[in-house]
Write a protein that holds these residues in place. Structure first.
Motif, mmCIF file in Angstrom:
data_model
loop_
_atom_site.group_PDB
_atom_site.id
_atom_site.type_symbol
_atom_site.label_atom_id
_atom_site.label_comp_id
_atom_site.label_asym_id
_atom_site.label_seq_id
_atom_site.Cartn_x
_atom_site.Cartn_y
_atom_site.Cartn_z
ATOM 1 N N GLU A 195 0.813 -1.214 0.000
ATOM 2 C CA GLU A 195 0.000 0.000 0.000
ATOM 3 C C GLU A 195 0.851 1.271 0.000
ATOM 4 O OE1 GLU A 195 -3.152 0.017 2.941
ATOM 5 O OE2 GLU A 195 -3.049 -2.173 3.100
ATOM 6 N N ASN A 196 1.858 1.293 0.848
ATOM 7 C CA ASN A 196 2.713 2.473 0.990
ATOM 8 C C ASN A 196 4.178 2.081 0.892
ATOM 9 O OD1 ASN A 196 0.105 3.038 2.338
ATOM 10 N ND2 ASN A 196 1.031 5.008 2.813
ATOM 11 N N SER A 219 2.202 6.437 -1.865
ATOM 12 C CA SER A 219 1.082 5.507 -1.962
ATOM 13 C C SER A 219 0.442 5.750 -3.320
ATOM 14 C CB SER A 219 0.063 5.750 -0.846
ATOM 15 O OG SER A 219 -0.555 7.018 -1.017
#
Length: 241
Positions: A195-196, A219
């Motif tokens: 996700e990040n 992100s």
């Protein structure tokens, strides 16, 4: 350029509350196998690790993989800022350069409110995870060098072999690197994998919060410069000239 200002360790705290359970680390850690599997030909290799020439004004070359990964989409290992070995627990109690808290820094400090002042603002090579693990001329990028990469390349969110992240492509040639969204290590867990992405620079946040260091955070929604508590475990992408 907008620079996100956050309080120390907010990134790690947010990550801890964003995920219910720690996630499993990427299984493909190891040494670079000298093969860029991102569909781009590597520009060359140094000390056994591939790099790409993105045509940057500084002449800086960027590695194709994170430290601890054997392919561009591999997450690799997670390092506290100024430490050269990964570890299972990332918090102030285990951080090498303090005495258990954010206000007891023992190296890299510009304000006596936060520890012993030595006015060091860039990591010594002995404390640089890229140099310590890869040797030769490899090192961690400075905050200014991350800024150059952001401003002089085109960043596109994509997926490589099932791993989300950013393709960072040169504006002057066809070369690119891939930065996987490897998440981070906070406490005893890994969070926000896929996700990040959080990548350390070698630069201390010396103006206001010397218990923090500069990093790049990204992100799907975007990417920018940020700073975070030095104890957090983040990815390392080496560079050289």
């Amino acid at each position: 350029m907008k620079t996100t200002k956050i309080f120390a360790a907010l990134c790690c705290v947010a990550a801890l509350f964003a995920a219910c359970e720690p996630q499993t680390n990427d299984p493909n850690n190891g040494q670079n196998n000298n093969s860029n599997q991102n569909g781009e030909d590597a520009s060359g290799s140094a000390n056994g690790y591939d790099y790409v020439d993105l045509g940057l004004p500084s002449g800086l070359k960027w590695a194709t993989c994170n430290v601890g990964a054997d392919k561009p989409e591999g997450y690799g290992d997670y390092f506290a800022w100024g430490e050269v070995e990964s570890k299972p627990i990332c918090d102030w109690s285990t951080y090498k350069w303090c005495q258990g808290s954010s206000t007891t820094q023992t190296k890299y400090c510009t304000d006596s409110e936060y520890g012993v002042v030595d006015n060091k603002t860039v990591l010594d090579l002995a404390d640089d995870a890229a140099h310590a693990n890869w040797g030769g001329k490899w090192r961690m990028p400075t905050e200014a060098e991350w800024t150059e990469l952001r401003e002089k390349c085109t960043w596109t969110w994509t997926t490589i072999h099932g791993v989300p992240g950013y393709e960072v492509k040169s504006k002057v040639n066809s070369n690119s690197i891939f930065l996987p969204a490897a998440g981070l290590c906070g406490g005893t867990g890994l969070y926000l994998l896929g996700e990040n992405g959080y990548y350390w620079s070698s630069s201390l946040e010396s103006d206001s919060y010397p218990y923090c260091a500069w990093c790049v955070a990204f992100s799907l929604g975007g990417y920018d410069s940020d700073f975070d508590g030095r104890y957090c475990g983040k990815s390392i992408r080496p560079v050289l000239k």
